[in-house]
Design a protein around this motif. Structure first.
Motif, mmCIF file in Angstrom:
data_model
loop_
_atom_site.group_PDB
_atom_site.id
_atom_site.type_symbol
_atom_site.label_atom_id
_atom_site.label_comp_id
_atom_site.label_asym_id
_atom_site.label_seq_id
_atom_site.Cartn_x
_atom_site.Cartn_y
_atom_site.Cartn_z
ATOM 1 N N LEU A 1 40.609 48.282 33.631
ATOM 2 C CA LEU A 1 40.374 48.083 35.052
ATOM 3 C C LEU A 1 40.998 49.186 35.899
ATOM 4 C CD1 LEU A 1 39.218 46.132 37.220
ATOM 5 C CD2 LEU A 1 41.436 44.951 37.182
ATOM 6 N N GLU B 1 35.338 42.670 40.268
ATOM 7 C CA GLU B 1 35.263 43.974 39.597
ATOM 8 C C GLU B 1 35.561 43.833 38.105
ATOM 9 O OE1 GLU B 1 37.550 48.321 39.810
ATOM 10 O OE2 GLU B 1 37.930 46.811 41.349
ATOM 11 N N TYR B 2 36.552 43.017 37.791
ATOM 12 C CA TYR B 2 36.903 42.803 36.396
ATOM 13 C C TYR B 2 35.777 42.081 35.660
ATOM 14 C CZ TYR B 2 39.764 41.758 32.314
ATOM 15 O OH TYR B 2 40.252 41.689 31.032
ATOM 16 N N ARG C 1 40.894 41.488 42.344
ATOM 17 C CA ARG C 1 39.853 42.303 41.717
ATOM 18 C C ARG C 1 39.040 41.527 40.685
ATOM 19 N NH1 ARG C 1 42.423 48.351 41.406
ATOM 20 N NH2 ARG C 1 40.227 48.821 41.161
ATOM 21 N N THR D 1 32.595 42.358 36.212
ATOM 22 C CA THR D 1 31.564 43.357 35.910
ATOM 23 C C THR D 1 31.960 44.193 34.703
ATOM 24 O OG1 THR D 1 30.908 43.465 38.225
ATOM 25 C CG2 THR D 1 30.292 45.326 36.832
#
Length: 197
Positions: free
Chosen positions: A183, A16-17, A13, A19
């Motif tokens: 997260l 995503e992290y 991830r 962002t």
């Protein structure tokens, strides 16, 4: 961090992290205060650097930045920032005496088991030059174990954290508490502490 499950989550991830932390690091008052405490051109360790957002700001400020993370994907993201040298390492890989002018440990050491925490703090204190700035961010609470994503966390009360820092030889110069999302989607109480060796 060194447990496989935690590292795997961050590897899977990483984007995503990145962002999430890009949003959280915009105009970070803790980072601004930290930068003000580092001598011009100083050598800084970003411990558990994640995607390197903070390390990039440090490099832009003219500091010599060494960034470490246990996740290979996070290291790859951090290494893309100009002026940032990133390498894959766990907390136990940090060694040496009076290497860094400052150390930034922003929500990284919360992945260390409680039994190992004093040892890590002692090694970081030893790696700092006398008077070097230290910043640590941790989640508040009690106990330890996996979160909803399987990442290993250890939680501390404010008093526990202050005691650990003092016993490791740090002098606390300031702190701030807050609350924010992580997260895994949960909202947690946290504490940020500024100190020096």
């Amino acid at each position: 961090m060194s447990d496989d499950a935690t590292i795997r989550v961050y590897d899977e991830r990483a984007a995503e992290y990145a962002t999430l932390t890009d949003d959280q690091n915009a105009d970070d008052p803790h980072l601004s205060a930290f930068l003000a405490a580092v001598p011009a051109g100083g050598r800084v360790l970003d411990l558990g650097c994640g995607p390197g957002t903070s390390a990039a700001v440090m490099a832009q400020a003219g500091l010599v930045v060494e960034a470490t993370d246990a996740s290979a994907e996070m290291v790859a993201l951090a290494d893309r920032h100009p002026g940032v040298t990133a390498r894959q390492a766990v907390f136990d890989d940090i060694a040496g005496e009076q290497i860094y002018d400052s150390i930034w440990a922003n929500f990284s050491l919360l992945h260390a088991p409680r039994v190992d925490f004093p040892r890590h703090l002692a090694a970081l204190h030893k790696a700092l030059k006398p008077g070097g700035a230290f910043f640590i961010g941790m989640k508040l609470g009690s106990g330890e174990g996996p979160d909803r994503l399987g990442r290993y966390y250890t939680y501390y009360s404010e008093d526990e954290l202050r005691t650990h820092l003092t016993e490791a030889g740090f002098t606390i110069t300031g702190q701030r508490r807050g609350r924010g999302p992580g997260l895994d989607g949960s909202v947690s109480d946290w504490i940020a502490v500024a100190a020096h060796a």
